[in-house]
Structures are given as structure tokens and as C-alpha cells.
Design an enzyme around this catalytic site. Sequence first.
Site, short mmCIF file in Angstrom:
data_model
loop_
_atom_site.label_atom_id
_atom_site.label_comp_id
_atom_site.label_asym_id
_atom_site.label_seq_id
_atom_site.Cartn_x
_atom_site.Cartn_y
_atom_site.Cartn_z
N GLY A 58 41.06 71.44 3.23
CA GLY A 58 42.49 71.16 3.09
C GLY A 58 42.96 69.82 3.63
N TYR A 76 24.04 68.52 -6.75
CA TYR A 76 25.48 68.82 -6.81
C TYR A 76 25.76 69.76 -7.99
CZ TYR A 76 30.55 68.09 -7.24
OH TYR A 76 31.91 68.28 -7.32
N LYS A 96 27.26 73.64 -7.89
CA LYS A 96 28.49 74.03 -8.59
C LYS A 96 28.20 75.12 -9.62
CE LYS A 96 31.16 71.53 -6.19
NZ LYS A 96 32.23 72.14 -5.38
N ILE A 103 38.66 63.78 -11.03
CA ILE A 103 39.96 63.86 -10.36
C ILE A 103 40.06 62.72 -9.35
CG2 ILE A 103 41.51 65.37 -9.02
CD1 ILE A 103 40.68 66.56 -11.79
P1 NAP Z 1 37.39 65.13 -0.95
O1 NAP Z 1 38.68 64.43 -1.17
O2 NAP Z 1 36.16 64.35 -0.63
O3 NAP Z 1 37.62 66.28 0.18
C1 NAP Z 1 36.56 67.09 0.57
C2 NAP Z 1 37.07 68.14 1.51
O4 NAP Z 1 35.97 68.99 1.91
C3 NAP Z 1 37.65 67.56 2.79
O5 NAP Z 1 38.80 68.30 3.16
C4 NAP Z 1 36.53 67.77 3.81
O6 NAP Z 1 36.99 67.95 5.14
C5 NAP Z 1 35.93 69.07 3.32
N1 NAP Z 1 34.56 69.21 3.80
C6 NAP Z 1 33.49 68.46 3.48
N2 NAP Z 1 32.40 68.86 4.16
C7 NAP Z 1 32.81 69.90 4.94
C8 NAP Z 1 32.16 70.73 5.88
N3 NAP Z 1 30.86 70.57 6.20
N4 NAP Z 1 32.88 71.70 6.49
C9 NAP Z 1 34.18 71.86 6.21
N5 NAP Z 1 34.86 71.11 5.32
C10 NAP Z 1 34.17 70.13 4.70
O7 NAP Z 1 36.98 66.00 -2.21
P2 NAP Z 1 37.82 66.52 -3.47
O8 NAP Z 1 37.61 65.58 -4.57
O9 NAP Z 1 39.17 66.94 -3.07
O10 NAP Z 1 36.94 67.81 -3.81
C11 NAP Z 1 37.33 69.11 -3.43
C12 NAP Z 1 36.43 70.08 -4.18
O11 NAP Z 1 36.59 69.84 -5.58
C13 NAP Z 1 34.94 69.89 -3.87
O12 NAP Z 1 34.33 71.14 -3.81
C14 NAP Z 1 34.45 69.09 -5.07
O13 NAP Z 1 33.09 69.30 -5.30
C15 NAP Z 1 35.32 69.65 -6.17
N6 NAP Z 1 35.45 68.78 -7.32
C16 NAP Z 1 35.99 67.52 -7.20
C17 NAP Z 1 36.08 66.72 -8.33
C18 NAP Z 1 36.65 65.33 -8.30
O14 NAP Z 1 36.54 64.62 -9.31
N7 NAP Z 1 37.25 64.89 -7.21
C19 NAP Z 1 35.64 67.19 -9.57
C20 NAP Z 1 35.10 68.47 -9.65
C21 NAP Z 1 35.02 69.25 -8.52
P3 NAP Z 1 37.14 66.68 6.17
O15 NAP Z 1 37.76 65.57 5.40
O16 NAP Z 1 38.05 67.22 7.23
O17 NAP Z 1 35.77 66.38 6.69
#
Ligand code: NAP
Length: 247
Positions: A13, A155, A159, A188
Site C-alpha cells: 500500500g 516474474y 504471476k 501501469i
Molecule cells: P510498486 O510501485 O513497485 O510497489 C510495490 C509495492 O510492493 C510497494 O508498496 C512495496 O512496499 C511492496 N513490496 C515489495 N516487496 C515487499 C515485501 N518484501 N514485503 C512487503 N511489501 C513489499 O509496484 P506496482 O506497480 O504498484 O505493483 C503492484 C502489484 O501490481 C505488483 O504485484 C505487480 O507485480 C503488479 N503489477 C504491476 C504492473 C505495472 O505495470 N506496474 C503490471 C502488472 C502487475 P515498500 O515500497 O514499502 O517496500
Amino acid sequence: MQTMRKIALITGGSRGIGAACVRLFACSGYAVVFIANRNAEKAQALTDELRTEGFDVSFRLCDLSDGAQTAAVIAEILRTWRRIDALVNCAGIAHIGLFTDMTEAEWDHLFAVNVRSAFSVTKGVLPGMISRQTGAIVNVSSMWGEVGASCEVAYSATKAALIGMTKALAKEVGPSGVRVNCVTPGVIDTDMNASLTAEDRAALCDETPLMRIGQAEEVAKVILFLCGEGASFITGQVLGVNGGIVI
Ligand code: NAP
């Protein structure tokens, strides 16, 4: 009759899609507790901002790749909030590189953060949902879990695992009134894609029928829908939020 306020637990979050969920769920009437890991300052700033606006938002710090730490944090959250109505398993990390260069430790770490975290958090939250015969879980997978990405084999595998977990768990806990669904975002605009060059972004937009990169809020809206009454007959589904890049 006064309805009880629903409580949402959102992992990841502090940033990106998870932070957009925190905002949207809070603004939609949920009390929100979210989990952050390294970005305590961002988590605190988001919490302060939403509390100033009168919303009920809190967070806990936890490395979700650590099963024991996760179990302890979830137990404390359940002692404090008593129940979770909606769980969003959003925390995740990416890993880009050739499959042949990847080490076993890197592979295991990716699975611990992206998959075992969802197992640990869900395992903590599910018994309460089952005993109340109600609850909604949304796992945040990726389009790469559906179609696979070159240089993102691990990855993509994590997923895909979340998609399998979603479908199987939906069958297992559907009779207990708990719904389990999954979103598969496309590209995204979050920190996860910060390394994309302008050319990369332009090429991705070209490949996408809606001709653009998505916003975190657009994914959050779908997650909110899947947790809510409008999705009361939806379970075990994989919903693409990808501008049409995967159809
Ligand atoms: P992001 O901005 O990099 O944020 C990642 C989040 O995951 C952060 O809140 C981070 O917490 C948390 N996190 C990472 N490692 C962790 C751990 N070991 N323990 C607890 N929390 C952890 O990523 P996002 O793009 O929002 O992605 C969110 C989800 O959507 C992910 O599962 C990603 O695979 C999926 N997704 C993203 C995209 C895209 O294009 N962005 C596309 C498809 C799927 P901290 O910052 O506090 O460390």
C-alpha cells in the site's frame, strides 16, 4: 439499520497500485489497514494525508517474504481490527534478466515476495472470513502471468501461480461464502516501470489498442469493484486491466 463499516487489508500500500487502492477504498467508506515494507515514510505520508481528510487509515511495516514476520503482523492486525472484509494481495516485485543468468536464490526470493506472501496473508485472514461466511480476496497478478514475458520468466511464473491460486481457492472457499478473484494489469504507470525509456513507452502504447499506459487508479477501481456488492456473483475470475494489449 446501521451497516457496519467494512475493513480492507491491502498489501503493497505504500506505492503504485496498492497506494491507489488505499486511497480509493478509504474514499469509498472502508476502514483501511495496509502493509508497507521499506517505504515507511511514504506509508506515513499517505496515512497522514488520508487521516487529515477524515478517513480511517493505518499501516503496518512487514517484509512479506518472511513467513514468521507476516504471521505475527497479520495476527496483530486481526487482534486490533477483529475482522477483514476485503483482502487485496498487491505487494510484488519485478525481476528483469535472462533466465540463464538467474540464480536459485533470486528465483526463490521472487516467489517468496510475489506468491508466498499471498499464501501467508491469505492463510491468516481466511479463517475469519470462512467463519463469518463472507469476504472477498483479490490477488494482483499480471498480464505476463497469462501470456509470459521474455526476460521475465520468474516474474511471469509467479504471476501465473497467483492465477492458479485464485482459481483453486475460489473453488475451495466459494461454499463458505468467500469470493476470490484476480486482476491482471497491463503496463501501469508506477515505480515498477520507472526504468522504461521514452521509446519503450511509445512502443508499448503503439501495441495497446487504447494507445496508452494505464494509471494505478484504473486498476484500483476494478479491485474495488471485485471486492464489492456489484461483484457478488463473481469468483475465480481473472480480469485483465490492460487497455487491450492482451485480448
Ligand atoms: P510498486 O510501485 O513497485 O510497489 C510495490 C509495492 O510492493 C510497494 O508498496 C512495496 O512496499 C511492496 N513490496 C515489495 N516487496 C515487499 C515485501 N518484501 N514485503 C512487503 N511489501 C513489499 O509496484 P506496482 O506497480 O504498484 O505493483 C503492484 C502489484 O501490481 C505488483 O504485484 C505487480 O507485480 C503488479 N503489477 C504491476 C504492473 C505495472 O505495470 N506496474 C503490471 C502488472 C502487475 P515498500 O515500497 O514499502 O517496500
